[in-house]
Design a protein around this motif. Structure first.
Motif, mmCIF file in Angstrom:
data_model
loop_
_atom_site.group_PDB
_atom_site.id
_atom_site.type_symbol
_atom_site.label_atom_id
_atom_site.label_comp_id
_atom_site.label_asym_id
_atom_site.label_seq_id
_atom_site.Cartn_x
_atom_site.Cartn_y
_atom_site.Cartn_z
ATOM 1 N N GLN A 179 30.518 77.191 106.226
ATOM 2 C CA GLN A 179 30.565 77.815 104.904
ATOM 3 C C GLN A 179 29.737 77.026 103.888
ATOM 4 O OE1 GLN A 179 34.775 77.998 104.050
ATOM 5 N NE2 GLN A 179 35.003 79.963 105.070
ATOM 6 N N PRO A 180 28.982 77.694 102.994
ATOM 7 C CA PRO A 180 28.684 79.119 102.978
ATOM 8 C C PRO A 180 27.976 79.531 104.275
ATOM 9 C CG PRO A 180 27.904 78.053 100.968
ATOM 10 C CD PRO A 180 28.268 76.978 101.930
ATOM 11 N N ARG A 181 27.895 80.811 104.503
ATOM 12 C CA ARG A 181 27.284 81.294 105.736
ATOM 13 C C ARG A 181 25.817 80.898 105.798
ATOM 14 N NH1 ARG A 181 27.455 87.527 107.983
ATOM 15 N NH2 ARG A 181 25.934 87.258 109.637
ATOM 16 N N ILE A 182 25.394 80.468 106.970
ATOM 17 C CA ILE A 182 23.987 80.138 107.169
ATOM 18 C C ILE A 182 23.501 80.800 108.453
ATOM 19 C CG2 ILE A 182 24.450 77.965 108.415
ATOM 20 C CD1 ILE A 182 21.938 76.895 106.814
ATOM 21 N N ASN A 183 22.346 81.415 108.403
ATOM 22 C CA ASN A 183 21.775 82.081 109.567
ATOM 23 C C ASN A 183 20.769 81.164 110.256
ATOM 24 O OD1 ASN A 183 23.212 84.442 109.081
ATOM 25 N ND2 ASN A 183 21.622 85.285 107.779
ATOM 26 N N VAL A 184 20.838 81.103 111.559
ATOM 27 C CA VAL A 184 19.932 80.266 112.336
ATOM 28 C C VAL A 184 19.113 81.150 113.278
ATOM 29 C CG1 VAL A 184 21.569 78.353 112.229
ATOM 30 C CG2 VAL A 184 21.526 79.828 114.254
ATOM 31 N N GLN A 185 18.033 80.576 113.802
ATOM 32 C CA GLN A 185 17.236 81.259 114.817
ATOM 33 C C GLN A 185 17.533 80.627 116.173
ATOM 34 O OE1 GLN A 185 13.618 80.543 112.252
ATOM 35 N NE2 GLN A 185 12.961 82.442 113.194
ATOM 36 N N ILE A 186 17.799 81.462 117.166
ATOM 37 C CA ILE A 186 18.136 80.977 118.507
ATOM 38 C C ILE A 186 17.219 81.662 119.516
ATOM 39 C CG2 ILE A 186 19.949 80.720 120.234
ATOM 40 C CD1 ILE A 186 22.016 80.889 118.028
ATOM 41 N N LYS A 187 16.674 80.868 120.437
ATOM 42 C CA LYS A 187 15.754 81.426 121.433
ATOM 43 C C LYS A 187 16.008 80.779 122.789
ATOM 44 C CE LYS A 187 10.772 81.871 122.426
ATOM 45 N NZ LYS A 187 10.510 83.299 122.298
ATOM 46 N N LYS A 188 16.147 81.629 123.819
ATOM 47 C CA LYS A 188 16.193 81.144 125.196
ATOM 48 C C LYS A 188 14.764 81.069 125.729
ATOM 49 C CE LYS A 188 20.694 82.956 126.718
ATOM 50 N NZ LYS A 188 21.343 83.800 127.756
ATOM 51 N N ILE A 189 14.390 79.902 126.249
ATOM 52 C CA ILE A 189 13.040 79.721 126.782
ATOM 53 C C ILE A 189 13.130 79.503 128.288
ATOM 54 C CG2 ILE A 189 10.961 78.290 126.716
ATOM 55 C CD1 ILE A 189 11.686 77.556 123.841
ATOM 56 N N PRO A 190 12.621 80.425 129.094
ATOM 57 C CA PRO A 190 12.675 80.256 130.558
ATOM 58 C C PRO A 190 11.898 79.015 130.989
ATOM 59 C CG PRO A 190 12.095 82.518 129.963
ATOM 60 C CD PRO A 190 12.009 81.699 128.708
ATOM 61 N N THR A 191 12.427 78.326 131.984
ATOM 62 C CA THR A 191 11.738 77.160 132.553
ATOM 63 C C THR A 191 11.077 77.578 133.869
ATOM 64 O OG1 THR A 191 13.629 76.398 133.861
ATOM 65 C CG2 THR A 191 13.538 75.700 131.552
ATOM 66 N N ASN A 192 10.561 76.585 134.582
ATOM 67 C CA ASN A 192 9.926 76.860 135.881
ATOM 68 C C ASN A 192 10.948 77.045 136.997
ATOM 69 O OD1 ASN A 192 7.375 76.699 134.740
ATOM 70 N ND2 ASN A 192 7.197 74.493 135.114
ATOM 71 N N GLU A 193 12.228 76.777 136.679
ATOM 72 C CA GLU A 193 13.277 76.932 137.678
ATOM 73 C C GLU A 193 14.032 78.234 137.438
ATOM 74 O OE1 GLU A 193 15.832 73.640 138.627
ATOM 75 O OE2 GLU A 193 14.488 72.252 137.580
ATOM 76 N N PRO A 194 14.362 78.974 138.509
ATOM 77 C CA PRO A 194 15.096 80.234 138.357
ATOM 78 C C PRO A 194 16.448 80.013 137.674
ATOM 79 C CG PRO A 194 14.211 80.029 140.581
ATOM 80 C CD PRO A 194 14.030 78.686 139.923
ATOM 81 N N GLU A 195 16.791 80.909 136.741
ATOM 82 C CA GLU A 195 18.074 80.919 136.040
ATOM 83 C C GLU A 195 18.308 79.669 135.197
ATOM 84 O OE1 GLU A 195 21.206 81.765 138.774
ATOM 85 O OE2 GLU A 195 20.445 83.772 139.245
ATOM 86 N N LYS A 196 17.249 78.901 134.935
ATOM 87 C CA LYS A 196 17.360 77.738 134.042
ATOM 88 C C LYS A 196 16.547 78.010 132.783
ATOM 89 C CE LYS A 196 19.882 74.501 136.054
ATOM 90 N NZ LYS A 196 19.360 73.181 136.365
ATOM 91 N N ILE A 197 17.119 77.638 131.647
ATOM 92 C CA ILE A 197 16.437 77.839 130.372
ATOM 93 C C ILE A 197 16.504 76.565 129.534
ATOM 94 C CG2 ILE A 197 16.988 80.311 130.288
ATOM 95 C CD1 ILE A 197 19.112 79.275 128.038
ATOM 96 N N VAL A 198 15.656 76.515 128.520
ATOM 97 C CA VAL A 198 15.805 75.566 127.422
ATOM 98 C C VAL A 198 16.286 76.381 126.235
ATOM 99 C CG1 VAL A 198 14.595 74.087 125.781
ATOM 100 C CG2 VAL A 198 14.086 73.913 128.216
ATOM 101 N N LEU A 199 17.333 75.924 125.571
ATOM 102 C CA LEU A 199 17.860 76.623 124.407
ATOM 103 C C LEU A 199 17.329 75.952 123.147
ATOM 104 C CD1 LEU A 199 19.807 78.865 123.415
ATOM 105 C CD2 LEU A 199 21.559 77.087 123.228
ATOM 106 N N LEU A 200 16.626 76.725 122.355
ATOM 107 C CA LEU A 200 16.012 76.220 121.128
ATOM 108 C C LEU A 200 16.712 76.849 119.932
ATOM 109 C CD1 LEU A 200 13.673 74.643 119.731
ATOM 110 C CD2 LEU A 200 12.313 76.727 119.937
ATOM 111 N N ILE A 201 17.185 76.015 119.026
ATOM 112 C CA ILE A 201 17.869 76.502 117.823
ATOM 113 C C ILE A 201 17.183 75.907 116.603
ATOM 114 C CG2 ILE A 201 20.041 76.624 116.552
ATOM 115 C CD1 ILE A 201 21.521 76.334 119.156
ATOM 116 N N ARG A 202 16.761 76.760 115.723
ATOM 117 C CA ARG A 202 16.163 76.319 114.462
ATOM 118 C C ARG A 202 17.166 76.528 113.340
ATOM 119 N NH1 ARG A 202 10.755 78.701 111.439
ATOM 120 N NH2 ARG A 202 10.277 76.841 110.209
#
Length: 390
Positions: free
Chosen positions: A94-117
């Motif tokens: 609080q107060p409410r804040i909006n963030v940006q979230i992105k899943k980034i695929p890696t070279n391995e199947p079903e593995k990602i890097v999670l990026l949050i701004r």
């Protein structure tokens, strides 16, 4: 600037480059090997918001000594629910804040890097409901704030709202003062898009030329046939300005990130001497100004809440023209001035441009006894710009 591209365009190669360039943790960057518990996660988010904003990157193992990426191990895509993370933040910071979230695929199947701004908060301080505390970034860590720091941010928030209002009034007043006498009664219109805090310099005064865009290169929908900017750019009191004698139009980029557009959208009908609101061209310029602001904020790498303001002066007794085949009387405005305001996330300005524009123009149209904008209409769930009423 951590990534020299739009957030949505960041991919795995950009994460690899952080490792190759040995970019270590800093005031705006934190690496995590795995997802962390909700309490710790919220502490990190609130801390970034209360400081300068920044990036949380999950799925990266850092070196023990210098804190730069040692390997990119990724996290399981199945265990990462972006919607749940957004709900967690919205429900507990609080107060409410909006963030940006992105899943980034890696070279391995079903593995990602999670990026949050996480943007730098425009309404600091931000409170973590789960821990019941305020946190900020200090020495690359989330630390609890003391009462003096909290008090200082509250004072900044409350006085900041007054500063923003005063600055906007000053901007409009200054630009009204230099209008030609022949146009001051023709409903001068002001469009402003600004960060909620205007007491910070976002553009280095020595680097203002970076924003001296070539006029012919700056064209936006819904009318890309003509440039958005007119006239020659010049340094100004506020930053940089393009000014034209055509309908007393003016565009400014202020050093604090405020975008300003002015033009006359009133005209006199020769036949009966009525003052007519040119809502067609106003609709175009509002949409284009939103897109121009997005261009500037992308260049600045700015992420945060912005205020969007539309103000029309001397609108009383003006009309919008109704074609005779519709068998309606002209719609008359009874308001001396028209004021419409919205708040939005800066990174959604381009994507939501039509949605913002329609909402604001619908409200403006109500001053003329119309239910909705005549040129931004919704058809089959999509907002379309109409080129003509016929």
């Amino acid at each position: 600037m951590l990534f020299k591209k739009n957030f949505n365009d960041i991919d795995f190669s950009d994460i690899q480059k952080l490792m190759a360039d040995q970019i270590g943790e800093s005031g705006i960057l934190e690496y995590k090997e795995q997802l962390i518990d909700p309490k710790s996660f919220l502490k990190e988010v609130a801390a970034f918001s209360n400081t300068s904003g920044g990036f949380l990157i999950f799925g990266v193992k850092e070196s023990d000594q210098d804190g730069y990426p040692f390997s990119i191990i990724g996290i399981s895509d199945k265990t990462c629910n972006v919607e749940q993370l957004e709900h967690l933040i919205n429900g507990n910071v609080q107060p409410r804040i909006n963030v940006q979230i992105k899943k980034i695929p890696t070279n391995e199947p079903e593995k990602i890097v999670l990026l949050i701004r996480i943007p730098e908060g425009q309404n600091r301080p931000y409170y973590n409901n789960v821990s019941g505390k305020f946190h900020k970034r200090y020495n690359f860590e989330a630390k609890e704030m003391d009462e003096h720091e909290i008090e200082g941010l509250y004072l900044e928030r409350f006085f900041g709202a007054g500063k923003l209002s005063s600055y906007i009034d000053e901007t409009i007043s200054f630009n009204r003062s230099i209008l030609s006498e022949n146009s001051q009664y023709l409903m001068d219109t002001h469009i402003i898009i600004t960060p909620l805090r205007v007491n910070e310099i976002l553009i280095d005064p020595s680097n203002i030329k970076k924003f001296d865009f070539k006029v012919n290169d700056v064209r936006f929908e819904p009318d890309k046939t003509s440039p958005y900017l007119y006239g020659q750019s010049v340094p100004s009191k506020y930053g940089i300005r393009w000014i034209s004698n055509y309908r007393d139009s003016c565009v400014e980029i202020h050093r604090n990130g405020l975008i300003y557009y002015r033009e006359q959208f009133g005209k006199i009908a020769v036949a009966d001497n009525k003052k007519i609101m040119d809502d067609y061209h106003l609709s175009i310029r509002l949409l284009q100004t939103i897109r121009f602001a997005n261009k500037v904020y992308t260049e600045l790498d700015f992420a945060g809440r912005v205020k969007i303001i539309l103000k029309v002066y001397d609108s009383k007794n003006s009309i919008v023209y109704i074609p005779p085949q519709f068998h309606e009387d002209d719609k008359v405005c009874l308001s001396e001035n028209i004021f419409v305001e919205r708040e939005w996330d800066s990174w959604n300005l381009d994507e939501d441009c039509s949605k913002i524009g329609k909402s604001m123009l619908d409200e403006l149209s109500s001053h003329y006894g119309l239910w909705r904008s005549r040129y931004l209409v919704e058809e089959n769930g999509e907002i379309m710009f109409k080129k003509s009423l016929f």
